[in-house]
Each structure stands twice: as C-alpha cells, then as structure tokens.
Design a protein around this motif. Structure first.
Motif, PDB file in Angstrom:
ATOM      1  N   LEU A   1     -36.613   3.248 -48.691  1.00  0.00           N
ATOM      2  CA  LEU A   1     -35.954   2.803 -48.536  1.00  0.00           C
ATOM      3  C   LEU A   1     -35.265   1.548 -48.363  1.00  0.00           C
ATOM      4  O   LEU A   1     -33.916   1.114 -48.171  1.00  0.00           O
ATOM      5  N   PHE A   2     -35.821   0.879 -48.294  1.00  0.00           N
ATOM      6  CA  PHE A   2     -36.373  -0.782 -47.919  1.00  0.00           C
ATOM      7  C   PHE A   2     -34.600  -1.532 -49.220  1.00  0.00           C
ATOM      8  O   PHE A   2     -33.857  -2.324 -48.343  1.00  0.00           O
ATOM      9  N   TRP A   3     -34.270  -0.789 -50.452  1.00  0.00           N
ATOM     10  CA  TRP A   3     -33.477  -1.486 -50.854  1.00  0.00           C
ATOM     11  C   TRP A   3     -32.175  -1.261 -50.812  1.00  0.00           C
ATOM     12  O   TRP A   3     -30.948  -1.359 -51.850  1.00  0.00           O
ATOM     13  N   VAL A   4     -31.550  -0.390 -49.262  1.00  0.00           N
ATOM     14  CA  VAL A   4     -30.082  -0.071 -49.892  1.00  0.00           C
ATOM     15  C   VAL A   4     -29.552  -1.442 -48.936  1.00  0.00           C
ATOM     16  O   VAL A   4     -29.883  -2.316 -48.561  1.00  0.00           O
ATOM     17  N   LYS A   5     -28.267  -1.584 -49.777  1.00  0.00           N
ATOM     18  CA  LYS A   5     -27.495  -2.747 -49.325  1.00  0.00           C
ATOM     19  C   LYS A   5     -27.551  -3.230 -47.868  1.00  0.00           C
ATOM     20  O   LYS A   5     -27.235  -2.141 -47.106  1.00  0.00           O
ATOM     21  N   LYS A   6     -27.071  -3.772 -46.981  1.00  0.00           N
ATOM     22  CA  LYS A   6     -26.961  -4.539 -46.150  1.00  0.00           C
ATOM     23  C   LYS A   6     -25.809  -3.850 -45.268  1.00  0.00           C
ATOM     24  O   LYS A   6     -24.746  -4.126 -46.475  1.00  0.00           O
ATOM     25  N   LYS A   7     -25.017  -4.241 -44.004  1.00  0.00           N
ATOM     26  CA  LYS A   7     -23.942  -4.154 -43.987  1.00  0.00           C
ATOM     27  C   LYS A   7     -23.729  -5.379 -43.719  1.00  0.00           C
ATOM     28  O   LYS A   7     -24.334  -6.054 -42.762  1.00  0.00           O
ATOM     29  N   VAL A   8     -22.751  -5.610 -44.251  1.00  0.00           N
ATOM     30  CA  VAL A   8     -22.183  -7.207 -43.681  1.00  0.00           C
ATOM     31  C   VAL A   8     -20.359  -7.248 -43.553  1.00  0.00           C
ATOM     32  O   VAL A   8     -19.564  -6.013 -44.247  1.00  0.00           O
ATOM     33  N   TYR A   9     -20.056  -7.507 -41.672  1.00  0.00           N
ATOM     34  CA  TYR A   9     -18.617  -7.087 -41.535  1.00  0.00           C
ATOM     35  C   TYR A   9     -18.116  -8.051 -41.965  1.00  0.00           C
ATOM     36  O   TYR A   9     -18.654  -9.906 -42.264  1.00  0.00           O
ATOM     37  N   PRO A  10     -16.344  -7.898 -42.225  1.00  0.00           N
ATOM     38  CA  PRO A  10     -15.854  -8.471 -42.472  1.00  0.00           C
ATOM     39  C   PRO A  10     -15.748 -10.204 -41.805  1.00  0.00           C
ATOM     40  O   PRO A  10     -15.519  -9.635 -40.680  1.00  0.00           O
ATOM     41  N   LYS A  11     -15.509 -11.450 -42.406  1.00  0.00           N
ATOM     42  CA  LYS A  11     -15.361 -12.328 -41.948  1.00  0.00           C
ATOM     43  C   LYS A  11     -14.015 -12.518 -40.821  1.00  0.00           C
ATOM     44  O   LYS A  11     -13.014 -11.871 -41.242  1.00  0.00           O
ATOM     45  N   SER A  12     -13.880 -13.181 -39.558  1.00  0.00           N
ATOM     46  CA  SER A  12     -12.974 -13.130 -38.679  1.00  0.00           C
ATOM     47  C   SER A  12     -11.999 -14.097 -38.224  1.00  0.00           C
ATOM     48  O   SER A  12     -12.754 -14.633 -37.926  1.00  0.00           O
ATOM     49  N   SER A  13     -10.687 -14.162 -38.513  1.00  0.00           N
ATOM     50  CA  SER A  13     -10.119 -15.509 -38.271  1.00  0.00           C
ATOM     51  C   SER A  13     -10.062 -15.847 -37.071  1.00  0.00           C
ATOM     52  O   SER A  13      -9.492 -16.686 -36.247  1.00  0.00           O
ATOM     53  N   ILE A  14     -10.261 -14.542 -35.885  1.00  0.00           N
ATOM     54  CA  ILE A  14      -9.797 -14.172 -34.791  1.00  0.00           C
ATOM     55  C   ILE A  14     -11.163 -15.015 -33.929  1.00  0.00           C
ATOM     56  O   ILE A  14     -12.471 -14.585 -33.895  1.00  0.00           O
ATOM     57  N   LYS A  15     -11.385 -15.952 -33.149  1.00  0.00           N
ATOM     58  CA  LYS A  15     -12.146 -16.224 -32.044  1.00  0.00           C
ATOM     59  C   LYS A  15     -12.556 -15.703 -30.958  1.00  0.00           C
ATOM     60  O   LYS A  15     -11.144 -16.382 -30.199  1.00  0.00           O
ATOM     61  N   HIS A  16     -12.935 -14.278 -30.213  1.00  0.00           N
ATOM     62  CA  HIS A  16     -13.198 -13.908 -28.996  1.00  0.00           C
ATOM     63  C   HIS A  16     -14.104 -15.058 -28.217  1.00  0.00           C
ATOM     64  O   HIS A  16     -14.807 -15.283 -28.474  1.00  0.00           O
ATOM     65  N   LYS A  17     -13.731 -14.946 -26.703  1.00  0.00           N
ATOM     66  CA  LYS A  17     -14.437 -15.466 -25.757  1.00  0.00           C
ATOM     67  C   LYS A  17     -15.640 -14.802 -25.917  1.00  0.00           C
ATOM     68  O   LYS A  17     -15.750 -13.006 -25.356  1.00  0.00           O
ATOM     69  N   ALA A  18     -16.715 -15.448 -25.659  1.00  0.00           N
ATOM     70  CA  ALA A  18     -18.510 -14.441 -25.375  1.00  0.00           C
ATOM     71  C   ALA A  18     -18.895 -15.232 -24.532  1.00  0.00           C
ATOM     72  O   ALA A  18     -18.767 -16.365 -24.165  1.00  0.00           O
ATOM     73  N   ALA A  19     -19.615 -14.409 -23.574  1.00  0.00           N
ATOM     74  CA  ALA A  19     -20.536 -14.854 -22.299  1.00  0.00           C
ATOM     75  C   ALA A  19     -21.980 -14.360 -22.619  1.00  0.00           C
ATOM     76  O   ALA A  19     -22.449 -13.451 -23.014  1.00  0.00           O
ATOM     77  N   ILE A  20     -22.649 -15.307 -22.849  1.00  0.00           N
ATOM     78  CA  ILE A  20     -24.405 -15.787 -23.209  1.00  0.00           C
ATOM     79  C   ILE A  20     -24.820 -15.733 -21.972  1.00  0.00           C
ATOM     80  O   ILE A  20     -24.747 -16.533 -20.940  1.00  0.00           O
ATOM     81  N   ILE A  21     -25.596 -14.248 -21.540  1.00  0.00           N
ATOM     82  CA  ILE A  21     -26.421 -14.422 -20.204  1.00  0.00           C
ATOM     83  C   ILE A  21     -28.043 -14.497 -20.239  1.00  0.00           C
ATOM     84  O   ILE A  21     -28.876 -13.922 -21.690  1.00  0.00           O
ATOM     85  N   ILE A  22     -28.533 -15.419 -19.442  1.00  0.00           N
ATOM     86  CA  ILE A  22     -30.248 -15.264 -19.712  1.00  0.00           C
ATOM     87  C   ILE A  22     -30.570 -15.129 -18.566  1.00  0.00           C
ATOM     88  O   ILE A  22     -30.245 -15.731 -17.636  1.00  0.00           O
TER      89      ILE A  22
END
Length: 424
Positions: free
Chosen positions: A34-55
């Motif tokens: 089933l490699f040929w199935v179409k990938k999921k793409v999320y709509p572009k958001s105009s809102i830029k949320h706050k993200a915390a990157i943790i390493i």
C-alpha cells in the motif's frame, strides 16, 4: 518409533510457530503493497502557536551545539514562537555549556541514583521545569541530542496541532546514511517503517508509533500526564500509555527528523540491547491492557491490536534465531538418518525457496522501492548512491534480529553509542 512420534509432534509445533511469525511479516507486506496511498497533508495554519523544544542530553558535547544551533538558525518559524530547552543529565563534559552557548535554556540534572540515569527521567524533569516557568506553550517537541530537522519542521507540526492533533510523529530519516555501507543498510531499515508503516497507518485510521525523535505532544497532555514513563524504551511506553488514554497519534510525513544512526556493528548491538530488553518488559506490562481495548471495543482498539502485532517481532526474534535453526537441523538429521531422502530434499528446497523469497521481496525489493520513492529525504542527490544499502538490506535485517535476540535475554541498560559529529 518414538523418534518418529517426536518428529511429528515437533513439526506440528513448528507449523504453529511459523503461523505466529507470519503475522508481523504479513503486516510488513501490507505496508509495502500500500505504499502508493496518498499521504496526509494538514492545511497551512495562519496561527503560529508557541512551541517548547526539549532535548535530553548526557555527555553530548560533540553534537549538542550544532543541534541547537541548527534549530534556531534554520527553522522557517518565528523565533519568538519557540524556545529550545536542554536537560544536561548527569553530564561530566561541556554539554550544558555548549548548549547554552548555542542559545538553549539549560536545566542541569545531577541524580545520584544510577537507576534513573536514563532519558525518561531527564524528560520528566525537564517538562516539569518548563511548566513551572509559567510560559504558555501550546505544544512540545522532543528531540535527541544528535537530531537535525528539515527547515519547516516546527511549522508543519504547528499545522498539525492547529488541525486538532495533540500527538504526532515525524518522518524519521538518517543524518549519516552515506557514511559507510553499514549506515546505508541500517538507515534503509529504520526509514522503511517510518515511510511505509507511518503512511499506511495514517490512511487506515490507525495510531502512529511514537519513536521519540521529533515527537510532538500538546501542552494539555504535558500538563495532564507529564512524561509518565519509567523504562529504558520510554518513547514506546509513552505511545502505549497515550493509546490507552484514548489519544490517537498522527503521522506528519513532510516533517523530517534526521538521526545519527549506528555506524558499526558494536553500536547497533548497543542500541538493540536497549530495544530488545526494554520492549520485552513493556510487552509484558501492557499487552493485556492493550488487548482489553480490543475486546471492549474501545476507541483505538484496532490501533492497540496493530501495535501488539508489530511489537510481537521482539519476542519472536529468539525463535527466528535459535529455535528455527535448531529445529531444521534436527529435521534434516532425522530425515537423513531414517532414510527419508525425498522428504529431506523437498524440505531443503522449501527452505531455500522461502529464504530466497525473503531475501528478494522482503529485503532487496523493499530497499529498492524505498530509495526509488524517497531518496531525497535521505540526504543523497542520486539514487545510485544507496545501491550498496539496497543490496545489504537483507543482511542488516538478520543483524537486527540477532542483536535484538541478545537484548531479549539481557538486563535493560544504557550503553553509550559513538556519535558522528562530522555527519552533523
């Protein structure tokens, strides 16, 4: 005679075992077909949320500076909308100093209890400290100290989050796939599940597998559960727990995280000792709970079944590496010594045919299709650069299975793996 009866009984047992072994292999075939199935793409958001990157980082001075620096300099996302936090966990080198120099906010955790010298405790501590800052982050993204990411990574996770997703994983690729023949085969093996398994699960409505690097989870989840893991395979544990809590993890295919993969047999052994020993403990702890989801027809029940079947490959590795060779050697001796030469020849032909099929279809063909479709995400300019990796793909599968077998019979432990700073 008694030995004929014993042979017949063992043959019946062996046929049952072969059926069990066929389940995870069947899933892999489904993912590939089933490699040929179409990938999921999320709509572009105009809102830029706050993200915390943790390493979480433990003695990672060779790679941590470049990792943090690349996140800050290369992301196509507003700089005031994300922060990078590094938890320097029982470090005896300059990890904290270099992370801070690259722009990260650093938490230093020195825990004298050696049982807690694993990444889950560093992440648990770091997330709690981030929440204490009072900064209203919308979602968290967890990375390893050696990870690099595509320029739109945070933006793509933001689109996903804006669409209502609280738990997601990225496309996992290799930072050092061109380093040598070993990393080519190793890289293709790990990328296979991300590309084929990830896309098919997403399209079939199944929960994605959270494998740590690049994992996104909402602030709601962070505040409600923290990082409530206690094992050496904390990413799998986190995945199981959230599935039991009713959360579906999604797959964001265009968000690519590049990992520094093992470049030697020794480092692969070290990594798989952890995976084998850690995951076998998790299967013992969570298999019945996940199966209960299925029988109660609860939300995520099919995802629970799929994850159990996929991870069943871990306990099956010893059977593949120990039981099956011993059984077929015994069978060959029995048939030969009892004069059943035609049966012996037929058995050898059957075994040879199965191994040839696995070598070509489950090995080389998988590697070929993967490179054909996704070579650009692997950091190479031409497909032929990965030819040796395609040919060695089946051999690495054997290496993986053997090293996981050692892990199943080992105590969970963290073994340092050599980093490849030049790949960064």
């Amino acid at each position: 005679m008694w030995y004929d009866t014993l042979y017949e009984v063992l043959t019946i047992i062996n046929n049952i075992i072969l059926c069990l072994i066929g389940i995870p292999f069947f899933l892999q075939v489904v993912y590939m077909i089933l490699f040929w199935v179409k990938k999921k793409v999320y709509p572009k958001s105009s809102i830029k949320h706050k993200a915390a990157i943790i390493i979480a980082a433990r003695n990672e001075e060779s790679v941590i500076y470049n990792t943090v620096k690349h996140i800050y300099e290369d992301q196509n996302y507003p700089k005031d909308k994300f922060d990078v936090y590094v938890v320097a966990h029982n470090c005896t080198d300059k990890t904290a100093e270099l992370a801070e120099k690259a722009g990260a906010k650093v938490f230093v955790l020195n825990d004298p209890d050696k049982k807690r010298h694993i990444v889950c405790y560093a992440l648990k501590y770091g997330i709690n400290e981030i929440i204490k800052t009072g900064i209203n982050y919308d979602f968290f993204i967890r990375f390893d100290a050696d990870n690099h990411i595509c320029p739109d990574f945070i933006s793509l996770m933001n689109d996903c989050y804006s669409s209502g997703v609280e738990l997601a994983c990225p496309y996992e690729s290799a930072l050092n796939i061109s380093q040598n023949n070993f990393t080519q085969a190793c890289g293709l093996y790990y990328i296979f599940n991300s590309r084929f398994g990830g896309r098919v699960r997403e399209r079939l409505g199944l929960s994605a597998h959270l494998n740590g690097p690049g994992m996104m989870f909402s602030s709601n989840i962070a505040k409600k559960y923290g990082y409530d893991c206690e094992t050496i395979c904390e990413d799998t544990e986190f995945s199981f727990k959230r599935l039991l809590d009713g959360y579906k993890a999604h797959y964001v295919e265009d968000a690519v995280v590049y990992e520094d993969l093992p470049s030697t047999m020794r480092d692969t052994y070290a990594r798989n000792i952890r995976l084998g020993s850690g995951n076998i403990i998790l299967l013992k702890k969570y298999s019945l709970k996940l199966l209960a989801n299925l029988f109660r027809f609860r939300k995520g029940s099919l995802s629970s079944l799929e994850q159990i079947l996929t991870f069943s490959f871990i306990p099956l590795c010893p059977i593949l590496c120990i039981y099956l060779p011993v059984f077929y050697i015994y069978s060959a001796l029995h048939l030969g010594l009892t004069g059943q030469y035609n049966a012996l020849i037929n058995m050898l032909i059957l075994i040879g045919s199965i191994l040839l099929f696995l070598f070509i279809f489950m090995g080389i063909l998988q590697g070929f299709v993967l490179v054909l479709l996704d070579y650009k995400k692997m950091g190479v300019k031409k497909r032929r650069e990965l030819t040796k990796g395609i040919l060695l793909f089946p051999a690495f599968t054997v290496v993986y299975c053997v090293t996981i077998t050692f892990g199943v019979f080992s105590k969970p432990r963290w073994i340092p793996i050599k980093r490849n700073p030049s790949a960064a």
